[in-house]
Design a protein around this motif. Structure first.
Motif, PDB file in Angstrom:
ATOM      1  N   ALA A 126       0.608  -1.216  -0.087  1.00 10.82           N
ATOM      2  CA  ALA A 126      -0.007   0.166   0.059  1.00 10.82           C
ATOM      3  C   ALA A 126       0.871   1.369   0.189  1.00 10.82           C
ATOM      4  N   LEU A 127       1.895   1.097   0.565  1.00  5.98           N
ATOM      5  CA  LEU A 127       2.539   2.445   0.833  1.00  5.98           C
ATOM      6  C   LEU A 127       3.794   2.573  -0.373  1.00  5.98           C
ATOM      7  N   GLY A 128       4.095   1.769  -1.207  1.00  6.68           N
ATOM      8  CA  GLY A 128       4.737   1.478  -2.263  1.00  6.68           C
ATOM      9  C   GLY A 128       6.300   1.392  -2.060  1.00  6.68           C
ATOM     10  N   SER A 129       6.522   0.801  -0.829  1.00  9.92           N
ATOM     11  CA  SER A 129       7.857   0.463  -0.526  1.00  9.92           C
ATOM     12  C   SER A 129       8.227  -0.735  -0.661  1.00  9.92           C
ATOM     13  N   GLY A 130       7.410  -1.847  -1.566  1.00  8.93           N
ATOM     14  CA  GLY A 130       7.747  -2.940  -1.622  1.00  8.93           C
ATOM     15  C   GLY A 130       6.485  -3.735  -2.294  1.00  8.93           C
ATOM     16  N   ASP A 131       6.516  -4.884  -2.546  1.00  8.89           N
ATOM     17  CA  ASP A 131       5.505  -5.627  -3.097  1.00  8.89           C
ATOM     18  C   ASP A 131       4.776  -6.726  -2.028  1.00  8.89           C
ATOM     19  N   VAL A 132       5.029  -6.522  -0.897  1.00 11.10           N
ATOM     20  CA  VAL A 132       4.625  -7.819   0.124  1.00 11.10           C
ATOM     21  C   VAL A 132       3.685  -7.150   0.869  1.00 11.10           C
ATOM     22  N   PRO A 133       2.548  -8.170   1.374  1.00  7.61           N
ATOM     23  CA  PRO A 133       1.495  -7.463   2.408  1.00  7.61           C
ATOM     24  C   PRO A 133       1.855  -7.648   3.850  1.00  7.61           C
ATOM     25  N   VAL A 134       2.933  -6.903   4.336  1.00 11.37           N
ATOM     26  CA  VAL A 134       3.400  -7.030   5.476  1.00 11.37           C
ATOM     27  C   VAL A 134       3.571  -5.469   6.075  1.00 11.37           C
ATOM     28  N   LEU A 135       3.846  -5.313   7.428  1.00 12.81           N
ATOM     29  CA  LEU A 135       4.142  -4.034   7.824  1.00 12.81           C
ATOM     30  C   LEU A 135       5.268  -3.309   7.003  1.00 12.81           C
ATOM     31  N   GLY A 136       4.951  -2.081   6.355  1.00 11.35           N
ATOM     32  CA  GLY A 136       6.010  -1.351   5.639  1.00 11.35           C
ATOM     33  C   GLY A 136       6.816  -0.408   6.292  1.00 11.35           C
ATOM     34  N   THR A 137       8.119  -0.315   5.979  1.00  8.45           N
ATOM     35  CA  THR A 137       9.135   0.309   6.728  1.00  8.45           C
ATOM     36  C   THR A 137       8.719   1.919   6.888  1.00  8.45           C
ATOM     37  N   PRO A 138       8.159   2.454   5.934  1.00  9.18           N
ATOM     38  CA  PRO A 138       7.697   3.924   6.101  1.00  9.18           C
ATOM     39  C   PRO A 138       6.793   4.136   7.217  1.00  9.18           C
ATOM     40  N   ARG A 139       5.936   3.065   7.618  1.00  6.31           N
ATOM     41  CA  ARG A 139       4.901   3.084   8.506  1.00  6.31           C
ATOM     42  C   ARG A 139       5.555   2.770   9.853  1.00  6.31           C
ATOM     43  N   VAL A 140       6.637   1.958   9.845  1.00  8.09           N
ATOM     44  CA  VAL A 140       7.284   1.786  11.161  1.00  8.09           C
ATOM     45  C   VAL A 140       8.089   3.096  11.493  1.00  8.09           C
ATOM     46  N   LEU A 141       8.866   3.862  10.672  1.00 10.38           N
ATOM     47  CA  LEU A 141       9.055   4.924  10.954  1.00 10.38           C
ATOM     48  C   LEU A 141       8.374   5.981  11.392  1.00 10.38           C
ATOM     49  N   ALA A 142       7.124   5.924  10.644  1.00 10.32           N
ATOM     50  CA  ALA A 142       6.083   6.790  11.083  1.00 10.32           C
ATOM     51  C   ALA A 142       5.703   6.697  12.478  1.00 10.32           C
ATOM     52  N   LEU A 143       5.622   5.574  12.933  1.00  2.43           N
ATOM     53  CA  LEU A 143       5.317   5.191  14.332  1.00  2.43           C
ATOM     54  C   LEU A 143       6.435   5.285  15.217  1.00  2.43           C
ATOM     55  N   ALA A 144       7.668   5.214  14.866  1.00  2.67           N
ATOM     56  CA  ALA A 144       8.612   5.589  15.986  1.00  2.67           C
ATOM     57  C   ALA A 144       8.653   7.221  16.044  1.00  2.67           C
ATOM     58  N   GLU A 145       8.602   7.890  15.033  1.00  6.75           N
ATOM     59  CA  GLU A 145       8.531   9.254  15.091  1.00  6.75           C
ATOM     60  C   GLU A 145       7.186   9.620  16.170  1.00  6.75           C
ATOM     61  N   ALA A 146       5.976   8.944  16.011  1.00  6.14           N
ATOM     62  CA  ALA A 146       4.831   9.123  16.783  1.00  6.14           C
ATOM     63  C   ALA A 146       5.288   9.011  18.349  1.00  6.14           C
ATOM     64  N   ALA A 147       5.978   8.026  18.598  1.00  5.26           N
ATOM     65  CA  ALA A 147       6.500   7.818  19.863  1.00  5.26           C
ATOM     66  C   ALA A 147       7.329   8.791  20.419  1.00  5.26           C
ATOM     67  N   THR A 148       7.952   9.300  19.502  1.00  7.38           N
ATOM     68  CA  THR A 148       9.194  10.412  19.941  1.00  7.38           C
ATOM     69  C   THR A 148       8.279  11.608  20.363  1.00  7.38           C
ATOM     70  N   VAL A 149       7.139  12.102  19.507  1.00  3.44           N
ATOM     71  CA  VAL A 149       6.358  13.175  19.616  1.00  3.44           C
ATOM     72  C   VAL A 149       5.351  13.132  20.993  1.00  3.44           C
ATOM     73  N   ALA A 150       5.023  11.850  21.080  1.00  5.32           N
ATOM     74  CA  ALA A 150       4.331  11.643  22.318  1.00  5.32           C
ATOM     75  C   ALA A 150       4.983  11.748  23.713  1.00  5.32           C
ATOM     76  N   ALA A 151       6.382  11.585  23.575  1.00  9.40           N
ATOM     77  CA  ALA A 151       7.259  11.585  24.717  1.00  9.40           C
ATOM     78  C   ALA A 151       7.229  13.093  25.071  1.00  9.40           C
ATOM     79  N   THR A 152       7.473  13.832  24.092  1.00  5.41           N
ATOM     80  CA  THR A 152       7.446  15.395  24.627  1.00  5.41           C
ATOM     81  C   THR A 152       6.257  16.085  24.679  1.00  5.41           C
ATOM     82  N   ALA A 153       5.050  15.548  24.312  1.00  2.00           N
ATOM     83  CA  ALA A 153       4.099  16.268  24.154  1.00  2.00           C
ATOM     84  C   ALA A 153       3.415  16.915  25.518  1.00  2.00           C
ATOM     85  N   ARG A 154       3.491  16.495  26.755  1.00  2.00           N
ATOM     86  CA  ARG A 154       3.282  16.610  28.015  1.00  2.00           C
ATOM     87  C   ARG A 154       3.887  17.981  28.240  1.00  2.00           C
TER      88      ARG A 154
END
Length: 130
Positions: free
Chosen positions: A26-54
């Motif tokens: 779906a993300l265009g980063s490969g042709d396999v139906p598993v979690l794509g690396t771009p989504r893993v990166l976005a999730l990692a960044e979301a965790a850093t944003v959550a850490a500082t949000a408070r």
């Protein structure tokens, strides 16, 4: 701009249940139906944003400036992954996070995300060419 006080050890966790929209196909980063690396990166960044949000005062934000990510294991649709970000280092306005993404006990990815603390309006104005 007054810098917020961040101390190493600050953490946050975010979770994602993998859907078809999160796959490499779906993300265009490969042709396999598993979690794509771009989504893993976005999730990692979301965790850093959550850490500082408070602790971020109004008018201040953080932006990602550098990432290093090793995607180690495939995750199929329907599985739940968790990203844990831990603030490892503070260097002036630069925040360096270690991030680990897991599917249960299995290590899916790990890496480092750097963010910079800055004035939100000034950043947006610069981006818009104002």
């Amino acid at each position: 701009m007054e810098l917020p006080e961040f101390a190493p050890g600050l953490t946050a966790r975010v979770e994602l249940t993998v859907t078809d929209a999160d796959t490499a196909q779906a993300l265009g980063s490969g042709d396999v139906p598993v979690l794509g690396t771009p989504r893993v990166l976005a999730l990692a960044e979301a965790a850093t944003v959550a850490a500082t949000a408070r602790q971020i005062p109004g008018g201040v934000t953080t932006v990602g400036t550098r990432t290093e990510l090793e995607h180690r294991a495939p995750t199929p649709v329907g599985r739940r992954v968790t990203a844990l970000a831990t603030l490892a280092k503070v260097d002036g306005r630069k925040l360096v996070f270690d991030v680990v993404v897991r599917d249960g006990e299995e290590l899916v990815a790990e890496g480092r995300v750097e963010r910079v603390v800055l004035d939100r309006q000034r950043f947006i104005a610069k981006a818009l060419g104002s």
